[in-house]
Write a protein that holds these residues in place. Structure first.
Motif, PDB file in Angstrom:
ATOM      1  N   ASN A 208      -4.284  -1.482  12.462  1.00  0.00           N
ATOM      2  CA  ASN A 208      -5.387  -0.932  11.787  1.00  0.00           C
ATOM      3  C   ASN A 208      -6.678  -0.459  12.644  1.00  0.00           C
ATOM      4  O   ASN A 208      -6.766  -1.125  13.518  1.00  0.00           O
ATOM      5  CB  ASN A 208      -5.817  -1.978  10.576  1.00  0.00           C
ATOM      6  CG  ASN A 208      -6.548  -1.375   9.611  1.00  0.00           C
ATOM      7  OD1 ASN A 208      -6.800  -0.205   9.312  1.00  0.00           O
ATOM      8  ND2 ASN A 208      -7.679  -2.282   8.810  1.00  0.00           N
ATOM      9  N   GLU A 240     -10.432  -8.233   6.127  1.00  0.00           N
ATOM     10  CA  GLU A 240      -8.878  -8.346   6.045  1.00  0.00           C
ATOM     11  C   GLU A 240      -8.440  -7.553   7.170  1.00  0.00           C
ATOM     12  O   GLU A 240      -8.663  -6.289   7.246  1.00  0.00           O
ATOM     13  CB  GLU A 240      -8.437  -8.221   4.689  1.00  0.00           C
ATOM     14  CG  GLU A 240      -7.038  -8.637   4.689  1.00  0.00           C
ATOM     15  CD  GLU A 240      -6.248  -8.361   3.498  1.00  0.00           C
ATOM     16  OE1 GLU A 240      -4.925  -8.511   3.455  1.00  0.00           O
ATOM     17  OE2 GLU A 240      -6.914  -8.310   2.376  1.00  0.00           O
ATOM     18  N   VAL A 242      -5.451  -6.660   8.402  1.00  0.00           N
ATOM     19  CA  VAL A 242      -4.360  -5.753   8.303  1.00  0.00           C
ATOM     20  C   VAL A 242      -4.937  -4.522   7.321  1.00  0.00           C
ATOM     21  O   VAL A 242      -4.486  -3.243   7.864  1.00  0.00           O
ATOM     22  CB  VAL A 242      -3.062  -6.098   7.730  1.00  0.00           C
ATOM     23  CG1 VAL A 242      -1.909  -5.324   7.395  1.00  0.00           C
ATOM     24  CG2 VAL A 242      -2.558  -7.305   8.728  1.00  0.00           C
ATOM     25  N   THR A 243      -5.569  -4.709   6.447  1.00  0.00           N
ATOM     26  CA  THR A 243      -5.990  -3.726   5.386  1.00  0.00           C
ATOM     27  C   THR A 243      -7.244  -3.067   5.615  1.00  0.00           C
ATOM     28  O   THR A 243      -7.623  -1.960   5.092  1.00  0.00           O
ATOM     29  CB  THR A 243      -5.942  -4.201   4.082  1.00  0.00           C
ATOM     30  OG1 THR A 243      -6.740  -5.326   3.713  1.00  0.00           O
ATOM     31  CG2 THR A 243      -4.563  -4.739   3.676  1.00  0.00           C
ATOM     32  N   ILE A 245     -10.137  -4.263   4.454  1.00  0.00           N
ATOM     33  CA  ILE A 245     -10.727  -4.454   3.114  1.00  0.00           C
ATOM     34  C   ILE A 245     -12.106  -5.349   3.689  1.00  0.00           C
ATOM     35  O   ILE A 245     -11.845  -6.182   4.188  1.00  0.00           O
ATOM     36  CB  ILE A 245     -10.147  -5.237   2.055  1.00  0.00           C
ATOM     37  CG1 ILE A 245      -8.959  -4.278   1.700  1.00  0.00           C
ATOM     38  CG2 ILE A 245     -10.899  -5.696   0.980  1.00  0.00           C
ATOM     39  CD1 ILE A 245      -7.866  -5.021   0.493  1.00  0.00           C
TER      40      ILE A 245
END
Length: 356
Positions: A208, A240, A242-243, A245
């Motif tokens: 990411n 977060e 991996v995402t 967010i």
């Protein structure tokens, strides 16, 4: 919550650099190593846990075919791998790796210097041990050098170069919760505030990329799959990994954040900034919502000091150490100069009639 303990004198004041404090706890020997960078020297202190014995060592910046280098050191950090601990020193000329006590240099890597002078300085900055056998180091071009480190000896090799960042690397961190289940185990930050999240392996995989806000991310940590980033705005943001967010944004300090640290076993977060404040926070994971909550626990003000390094001294966060740039007496206008100091604080928590 915390009380100030006796300070440790070091031979030179700390340079005004991000994350200018290294700490390594040697439990079998009941010692703690501290490192502080000053110009082209790393000041290293070995302190016994009872506070009775201290030893000092100075490591000079190295340069091929030069007896004494004037190359500025940018960072010194301990890298704890399962099989060995190393002290990594980065400068304008290259990367040095020492045994953890600073006694022997086991590896030297020279930086590529352009044939013609350019406006952009050349240096290495940002150091992290990653999983079982890697040490990653950032450079001013934005590249990340991945070194494969054997369990012993000096046969260290450059195994990979990651070239996702376009600006100078400021800091990087690996997963510090001890969990092997986390997909993301490395985060890197640059001068524009961009964050890259990686998964290590025979080849590192970019998971990411979190865009910046045209404001440098000076310090970054990774804990239980959450990126904790400190910025020049004085803000701390939690993403977060991996995402990408955004879980939380905290207006933590009035000035530039210079250092973050996490105590992985307790979830305590330490932040230190130019505003002379050191703050302790508590991070809590909420599995039901997959979110992170932040609570403020404690303040320490180091009066009239530009703090440039802060680290927990143990994995639970029972004690932390702080360094400041060019520490002087509060009667500064008179011109009195204090001895440069490295300050540690500890705390006790009441548990019924006992203490921890």
């Amino acid at each position: 919550m915390y009380h100030k303990e006796k300070s440790i004198q070091i031979k030179n004041s700390a340079s005004a650099l991000y994350n200018n404090l290294g700490v390594l706890r040697i439990a079998p020997r009941r010692l703690t190593y501290f490192t502080v960078v000053h110009a082209n020297v790393v000041n290293m202190i070995s302190a016994s846990w009872d506070g009775l014995n201290y030893s000092h060592r100075q490591l000079q910046s190295k340069e091929p075919n030069v007896a004494t280098s004037t190359s500025l050191i940018m960072q010194a950090a301990f890298c704890a791998l399962p099989s060995r601990d190393l002290l990594v020193v980065t400068s304008q000329k290259g990367i040095q790796m020492y045994e953890s006590d600073g006694s022997i240099m086991v590896y030297w890597h020279a930086l590529d210097t352009p044939e013609t002078p350019t406006e952009q300085a050349v240096f290495a900055r940002g150091i992290s041990a990653v999983w079982e056998n890697y040490i990653c180091v950032g450079v001013s071009s934005g590249a990340i050098l991945v070194f494969d480190v054997p369990s012993k000896g000096s046969n260290i090799t450059l195994s990979e170069v990651l070239e996702e960042h376009k600006e100078s690397i400021t800091d990087m961190a690996s997963e510090c919760s001890g969990s092997q289940e986390c997909i993301a185990n490395l985060v890197t930050a640059d001068d524009e505030g961009n964050l890259c999240v990686w998964k290590s392996g025979e080849e590192f995989q970019l998971l990411n990329k979190i865009p910046g806000f045209d404001m440098s991310c000076s310090s970054v940590k990774l804990w239980k799959g959450t990126v904790v980033a400190g910025y020049g705005t004085g803000q701390i943001r939690l993403y977060e990994a991996v995402t990408g967010i955004l879980h939380a944004e905290v207006n933590a300090h009035a000035r530039w954040i210079y250092s973050l640290d996490i105590a992985p076993f307790s979830g305590l977060l330490l932040s230190a900034a130019e505003d002379s404040l050191v703050r302790v926070w508590h991070l809590t994971m909420t599995p039901e919502t997959n979110s992170v909550e932040v609570a403020h626990l404690h303040n320490e003000c180091v009066t009239d000091t530009q703090i440039c390094g802060a680290k927990f001294c143990d994995g639970d966060g029972y004690a932390f150490a702080v360094t400041g740039y060019d520490l002087t007496d509060p009667l500064g206008p008179v011109g009195w100069e204090m001895e440069p100091l490295l300050t540690s604080c500890g705390y006790s928590i009441g548990l019924g009639s006992g203490t921890l």
